[in-house]
Design a protein around this motif. Structure first.
Motif, PDB file in Angstrom:
ATOM      1  N   TYR A 140       0.824  -1.194   0.116  1.00 37.65           N
ATOM      2  CA  TYR A 140       0.146  -0.054  -0.045  1.00 37.65           C
ATOM      3  C   TYR A 140       0.684   1.369  -0.053  1.00 37.65           C
ATOM      4  O   TYR A 140       0.319   2.175  -0.402  1.00 37.65           O
ATOM      5  CB  TYR A 140      -1.024  -0.047   1.228  1.00 37.65           C
ATOM      6  CG  TYR A 140      -2.049  -1.094   0.974  1.00 37.65           C
ATOM      7  CD1 TYR A 140      -3.086  -1.071   0.082  1.00 37.65           C
ATOM      8  CD2 TYR A 140      -1.747  -2.333   1.900  1.00 37.65           C
ATOM      9  CE1 TYR A 140      -3.516  -2.172  -0.036  1.00 37.65           C
ATOM     10  CE2 TYR A 140      -2.737  -3.439   1.868  1.00 37.65           C
ATOM     11  CZ  TYR A 140      -3.582  -3.189   0.756  1.00 37.65           C
ATOM     12  OH  TYR A 140      -4.453  -4.368   0.613  1.00 37.65           O
ATOM     13  N   VAL A 141       2.059   1.240   0.512  1.00 40.58           N
ATOM     14  CA  VAL A 141       3.028   2.508   0.477  1.00 40.58           C
ATOM     15  C   VAL A 141       3.847   2.519  -0.891  1.00 40.58           C
ATOM     16  O   VAL A 141       3.702   3.563  -1.427  1.00 40.58           O
ATOM     17  CB  VAL A 141       4.259   2.172   1.528  1.00 40.58           C
ATOM     18  CG1 VAL A 141       5.186   3.207   1.411  1.00 40.58           C
ATOM     19  CG2 VAL A 141       3.523   2.056   2.846  1.00 40.58           C
ATOM     20  N   LEU A 142       3.989   1.081  -1.292  1.00 41.42           N
ATOM     21  CA  LEU A 142       4.635   1.470  -2.886  1.00 41.42           C
ATOM     22  C   LEU A 142       3.612   1.756  -3.915  1.00 41.42           C
ATOM     23  O   LEU A 142       4.255   2.279  -4.722  1.00 41.42           O
ATOM     24  CB  LEU A 142       5.132   0.027  -3.014  1.00 41.42           C
ATOM     25  CG  LEU A 142       6.525  -0.509  -2.012  1.00 41.42           C
ATOM     26  CD1 LEU A 142       6.710  -1.859  -2.410  1.00 41.42           C
ATOM     27  CD2 LEU A 142       7.556   0.341  -2.090  1.00 41.42           C
ATOM     28  N   GLY A 143       2.581   1.592  -3.669  1.00 46.81           N
ATOM     29  CA  GLY A 143       1.477   1.784  -4.711  1.00 46.81           C
ATOM     30  C   GLY A 143       1.082   3.488  -4.801  1.00 46.81           C
ATOM     31  O   GLY A 143       0.571   3.910  -5.514  1.00 46.81           O
ATOM     32  N   ARG A 144       1.613   4.235  -3.568  1.00 43.79           N
ATOM     33  CA  ARG A 144       1.204   5.501  -3.623  1.00 43.79           C
ATOM     34  C   ARG A 144       1.951   6.478  -4.405  1.00 43.79           C
ATOM     35  O   ARG A 144       3.426   6.349  -4.366  1.00 43.79           O
ATOM     36  CB  ARG A 144       1.386   6.118  -2.026  1.00 43.79           C
ATOM     37  CG  ARG A 144       0.330   5.336  -1.344  1.00 43.79           C
ATOM     38  CD  ARG A 144      -1.020   5.746  -1.461  1.00 43.79           C
ATOM     39  NE  ARG A 144      -1.967   4.815  -0.767  1.00 43.79           N
ATOM     40  CZ  ARG A 144      -2.852   4.256  -1.525  1.00 43.79           C
ATOM     41  NH1 ARG A 144      -3.514   4.644  -2.526  1.00 43.79           N
ATOM     42  NH2 ARG A 144      -3.875   3.323  -0.760  1.00 43.79           N
ATOM     43  N   LYS A 145       1.682   7.501  -4.943  1.00 39.43           N
ATOM     44  CA  LYS A 145       2.552   8.456  -5.783  1.00 39.43           C
ATOM     45  C   LYS A 145       2.862   9.732  -4.935  1.00 39.43           C
ATOM     46  O   LYS A 145       3.694  10.346  -5.423  1.00 39.43           O
ATOM     47  CB  LYS A 145       1.642   8.578  -7.261  1.00 39.43           C
ATOM     48  CG  LYS A 145       1.472   7.323  -7.900  1.00 39.43           C
ATOM     49  CD  LYS A 145       0.617   7.784  -9.175  1.00 39.43           C
ATOM     50  CE  LYS A 145       0.590   6.493 -10.087  1.00 39.43           C
ATOM     51  NZ  LYS A 145       0.322   5.423  -9.611  1.00 39.43           N
ATOM     52  N   THR A 146       1.861   9.909  -3.932  1.00 35.39           N
ATOM     53  CA  THR A 146       2.125  11.132  -3.008  1.00 35.39           C
ATOM     54  C   THR A 146       2.239  10.850  -1.419  1.00 35.39           C
ATOM     55  O   THR A 146       1.643   9.867  -1.418  1.00 35.39           O
ATOM     56  CB  THR A 146       0.922  12.176  -3.285  1.00 35.39           C
ATOM     57  OG1 THR A 146      -0.180  11.631  -3.129  1.00 35.39           O
ATOM     58  CG2 THR A 146       1.230  12.733  -4.795  1.00 35.39           C
ATOM     59  N   GLU A 147       2.544  11.629  -0.559  1.00 34.41           N
ATOM     60  CA  GLU A 147       2.350  11.203   0.728  1.00 34.41           C
ATOM     61  C   GLU A 147       1.144  11.231   1.072  1.00 34.41           C
ATOM     62  O   GLU A 147       0.307  12.193   0.886  1.00 34.41           O
ATOM     63  CB  GLU A 147       3.250  12.488   1.396  1.00 34.41           C
ATOM     64  CG  GLU A 147       3.651  11.825   2.922  1.00 34.41           C
ATOM     65  CD  GLU A 147       4.728  12.960   3.456  1.00 34.41           C
ATOM     66  OE1 GLU A 147       4.230  13.852   4.366  1.00 34.41           O
ATOM     67  OE2 GLU A 147       5.822  12.733   3.154  1.00 34.41           O
ATOM     68  N   ALA A 148       0.846  10.372   1.923  1.00 35.20           N
ATOM     69  CA  ALA A 148      -0.390  10.289   2.143  1.00 35.20           C
ATOM     70  C   ALA A 148      -0.962  11.211   3.600  1.00 35.20           C
ATOM     71  O   ALA A 148      -0.118  11.243   4.538  1.00 35.20           O
ATOM     72  CB  ALA A 148      -0.818   8.820   2.934  1.00 35.20           C
ATOM     73  N   GLU A 149      -2.300  11.290   3.473  1.00 39.39           N
ATOM     74  CA  GLU A 149      -2.378  12.452   4.832  1.00 39.39           C
ATOM     75  C   GLU A 149      -2.927  11.387   5.829  1.00 39.39           C
ATOM     76  O   GLU A 149      -2.542  11.892   7.209  1.00 39.39           O
ATOM     77  CB  GLU A 149      -3.944  12.834   4.537  1.00 39.39           C
ATOM     78  CG  GLU A 149      -3.659  14.092   3.207  1.00 39.39           C
ATOM     79  CD  GLU A 149      -4.857  15.021   3.091  1.00 39.39           C
ATOM     80  OE1 GLU A 149      -5.765  14.958   3.952  1.00 39.39           O
ATOM     81  OE2 GLU A 149      -4.928  15.474   1.998  1.00 39.39           O
ATOM     82  N   GLN A 150      -3.334  10.171   5.719  1.00 38.01           N
ATOM     83  CA  GLN A 150      -3.476   9.278   6.709  1.00 38.01           C
ATOM     84  C   GLN A 150      -2.616   7.874   6.359  1.00 38.01           C
ATOM     85  O   GLN A 150      -2.440   7.542   5.460  1.00 38.01           O
ATOM     86  CB  GLN A 150      -4.923   8.742   6.738  1.00 38.01           C
ATOM     87  CG  GLN A 150      -6.104   9.942   6.835  1.00 38.01           C
ATOM     88  CD  GLN A 150      -7.709   9.311   6.707  1.00 38.01           C
ATOM     89  OE1 GLN A 150      -7.915   8.619   7.704  1.00 38.01           O
ATOM     90  NE2 GLN A 150      -8.173   9.788   5.439  1.00 38.01           N
TER      91      GLN A 150
END
Length: 175
Positions: free
Chosen positions: A114-124
């Motif tokens: 779920y981290v590797l699939g993010r393109k931007t920093e998450a809010e939560q």
């Protein structure tokens, strides 16, 4: 590097199995796309609750099946579960510390899917799906060892997707 898990393919049905259980091999973007779409449709809290319930049930089943198949006991089956989650590409899971007598455990995850699939920093925190996995595994551990805990909880307290070095989950067991 080759996968750490053995994959058997049934010549007649094409069904893949690992550790005696049917498996699917799907692209990460497909899994994350489904995850994000369902979260948007149901709302984060409702989806999180459903994932926790189904993840806990699945982890419990898996731990029970593996304990019997591999003659594993107690914390060994939980460590094996975390190892297999790592081996199957969910992230790199580590039991940081545990005091099962006091009903606590801390699990660190690096490179979560779920981290590797993010393109931007998450809010939560984004790895909440693993909370149920951890609850199910620890519930099996507590029951199989007769530790006297009837309730297990788990919460993601830091997430790599929010800029932390790794994800951390804290679990507690209560009588």
């Amino acid at each position: 590097m080759r996968p750490a898990v053995e994959i058997e393919v049934d010549g007649e049905t094409g069904v893949w199995t690992t550790d005696g259980l049917p498996m699917l091999y799907i692209p990460r973007h497909f899994m994350l796309g489904i995850h994000d779409t369902v979260e948007q449709a149901l709302g984060r809290e409702r989806y999180k609750d459903l994932l926790s319930q189904s993840g806990a049930a699945s982890a419990y089943f898996w731990c029970k099946q593996q304990a019997e198949a591999r003659q594993l006991d107690g914390v060994d089956v939980f460590r094996h579960y975390l190892s297999r989650l790592s081996d199957r590409g969910w992230g790199q899971f580590h039991l940081e510390n545990a005091s099962f007598e006091h009903g606590t455990a801390t699990i660190r995850i690096e490179n979560s899917v779920y981290v590797l699939g993010r393109k931007t920093e998450a809010e939560q925190p984004v790895c909440y799906m693993f909370e149920g996995f951890i609850v199910g595994g620890l519930t099996y551990l507590a029951e199989s060892k007769g530790l006297g805990f009837t309730s297990v909880t788990c919460r993601e307290v830091q997430c790599q997707a929010q800029g932390h070095e790794f994800c951390r989950f804290e679990a507690g067991m209560t009588p």
